[in-house]
Each structure stands twice: as structure tokens, then as C-alpha cells.
Design a protein around this motif. Sequence first.
Motif, PDB file in Angstrom:
ATOM      1  N   GLY A  15       0.779  -1.148   0.077  1.00  0.00           N
ATOM      2  CA  GLY A  15       0.001   0.095   0.145  1.00  0.00           C
ATOM      3  C   GLY A  15       0.754   1.359   0.070  1.00  0.00           C
ATOM      4  O   GLY A  15       1.802   1.471   0.665  1.00  0.00           O
ATOM      5  N   PRO A  27      -4.144   8.299   0.568  1.00  0.00           N
ATOM      6  CA  PRO A  27      -3.903   6.967  -0.039  1.00  0.00           C
ATOM      7  C   PRO A  27      -3.778   7.295  -1.521  1.00  0.00           C
ATOM      8  O   PRO A  27      -4.310   8.064  -2.179  1.00  0.00           O
ATOM      9  N   THR A  29      -1.878   4.482  -4.174  1.00  0.00           N
ATOM     10  CA  THR A  29      -2.270   3.307  -4.969  1.00  0.00           C
ATOM     11  C   THR A  29      -1.679   2.072  -4.198  1.00  0.00           C
ATOM     12  O   THR A  29      -1.229   2.165  -3.212  1.00  0.00           O
ATOM     13  N   THR A  30      -1.961   0.683  -4.706  1.00  0.00           N
ATOM     14  CA  THR A  30      -1.450  -0.323  -4.298  1.00  0.00           C
ATOM     15  C   THR A  30      -0.643  -1.125  -5.208  1.00  0.00           C
ATOM     16  O   THR A  30      -1.067  -1.225  -6.230  1.00  0.00           O
ATOM     17  N   GLU A 103      -9.841  -0.756   7.725  1.00  0.00           N
ATOM     18  CA  GLU A 103     -10.922  -1.606   7.693  1.00  0.00           C
ATOM     19  C   GLU A 103     -12.275  -0.872   8.087  1.00  0.00           C
ATOM     20  O   GLU A 103     -13.319  -0.699   7.413  1.00  0.00           O
ATOM     21  N   LEU A 106     -13.132   2.318   6.126  1.00  0.00           N
ATOM     22  CA  LEU A 106     -13.605   2.033   4.631  1.00  0.00           C
ATOM     23  C   LEU A 106     -15.025   1.538   4.740  1.00  0.00           C
ATOM     24  O   LEU A 106     -15.998   1.261   3.819  1.00  0.00           O
ATOM     25  N   ALA A 125      -9.969  -6.202  -4.775  1.00  0.00           N
ATOM     26  CA  ALA A 125     -10.017  -4.691  -4.942  1.00  0.00           C
ATOM     27  C   ALA A 125     -10.440  -3.858  -3.480  1.00  0.00           C
ATOM     28  O   ALA A 125      -9.442  -2.987  -3.280  1.00  0.00           O
ATOM     29  N   TRP A 126     -11.220  -4.672  -2.544  1.00  0.00           N
ATOM     30  CA  TRP A 126     -11.180  -4.062  -1.358  1.00  0.00           C
ATOM     31  C   TRP A 126     -10.041  -4.368  -0.477  1.00  0.00           C
ATOM     32  O   TRP A 126      -9.337  -3.264   0.415  1.00  0.00           O
ATOM     33  N   ARG A 127      -9.136  -5.370  -0.528  1.00  0.00           N
ATOM     34  CA  ARG A 127      -7.917  -5.447   0.181  1.00  0.00           C
ATOM     35  C   ARG A 127      -6.784  -4.481  -0.137  1.00  0.00           C
ATOM     36  O   ARG A 127      -6.193  -3.800   0.458  1.00  0.00           O
ATOM     37  N   ARG A 129      -7.626  -1.435  -1.464  1.00  0.00           N
ATOM     38  CA  ARG A 129      -8.064  -0.284  -0.784  1.00  0.00           C
ATOM     39  C   ARG A 129      -7.314  -0.034   0.684  1.00  0.00           C
ATOM     40  O   ARG A 129      -7.117   0.745   1.362  1.00  0.00           O
ATOM     41  N   ARG A 132      -3.796   0.552   0.805  1.00  0.00           N
ATOM     42  CA  ARG A 132      -3.367   1.881   0.813  1.00  0.00           C
ATOM     43  C   ARG A 132      -3.807   2.756   1.862  1.00  0.00           C
ATOM     44  O   ARG A 132      -3.260   3.716   2.106  1.00  0.00           O
ATOM     45  N   GLU A 133      -4.899   2.553   2.438  1.00  0.00           N
ATOM     46  CA  GLU A 133      -5.526   3.285   3.625  1.00  0.00           C
ATOM     47  C   GLU A 133      -4.534   3.074   4.750  1.00  0.00           C
ATOM     48  O   GLU A 133      -4.180   4.087   5.567  1.00  0.00           O
TER      49      GLU A 133
END
Length: 156
Positions: A15, A27, A29-30, A103, A106, A125-127, A129, A132-133
Motif C-alpha cells: 500500500g 492513499p 495506490t497499491t 477497514e 472503509l 479490490a477491497w484488500r 483499498r 493503501r488506506e
Amino acid sequence: MTRILGLDLGTRRIGVAVADLDGLATPLTTLRRGATPAADAAAITRILGEQRAAEIVVGLPLEAAGHEGPQAELTRAWVASVEALLGVPIGYRDERLTSHLAEQRLGPMKRGRGGGPPSRTQRDAWRARVDREAAAIILQDELDARHDARLEAQRA
């Protein structure tokens, strides 16, 4: 203005977050982990150039009690293998609970079609996000600590 990157290093993804030294971490990118640390360094070098960043902060996964365990050793070994390739100062910041906090920020993962379980693509996609968060949380924690240290030094 000097910028700084925050990294949340995982076994599959990295992340990435960015901030000005006196700003808020965002944030960015990942990255998918490369086959070698050199491949990771090449991807991060590209981002350093694009963002005009001159420093990196890497999350250090300490144990709950605060000491370094196997994951922290792996992180330090990775940093040692990429540091010369990146050519910028690299520091560490305690990353305990950052993924959990990310988590929470988000919210829950979206459900799949028809309300069923999420698809593999949705989970990935969630992982990404979350990663990077978490990097943004690590970086903001570092920026806040530096700000507090400057205020403390001014009072002295």
C-alpha cells in the motif's frame, strides 16, 4: 515542497500513500509485490519520481506487546535489500492495528451480485483499498509525531 511516501508492506501487496511534510497523508495506490525486492524497488522508484518524494516511511509490524517479531524482521530485511536501490532515506513507523483501523474507515466489503458473497475480484479490490488506506494511516502517524516533536522543541 518536499513530499514523503508511506508504505504498508505486505506479502502480496504494498500500500502506498503520499503527503507533503506539513500536510495530510493521502492513499495513493497499491502495488502488487514483485518477484524480487529489486522489482519492488523499481516500482517504488517510479512513484518517487512521479510524486517528487524524497523520503519513505515503512510500517513496522510490531507484536502486540511492542517488540519486534518475525514480520518486523522480514520488513527490515526487505528495506535493507531495497534501500540502496531507492536512494532516499527510509524510516520506520509502528503499524500495529493500522489495517484494522483502515477497514473501519472503509466500512464493510461490498456484497456480491444479488446480495451473495463478494467475488474474488471484489475481495482483491477491497484488500488493495485497505492496504493503501493503512499506508496513509502509517504516514499520517509519522507526520503527526514530527509535528508534535517540533512543537515540543519550540516550547523548550
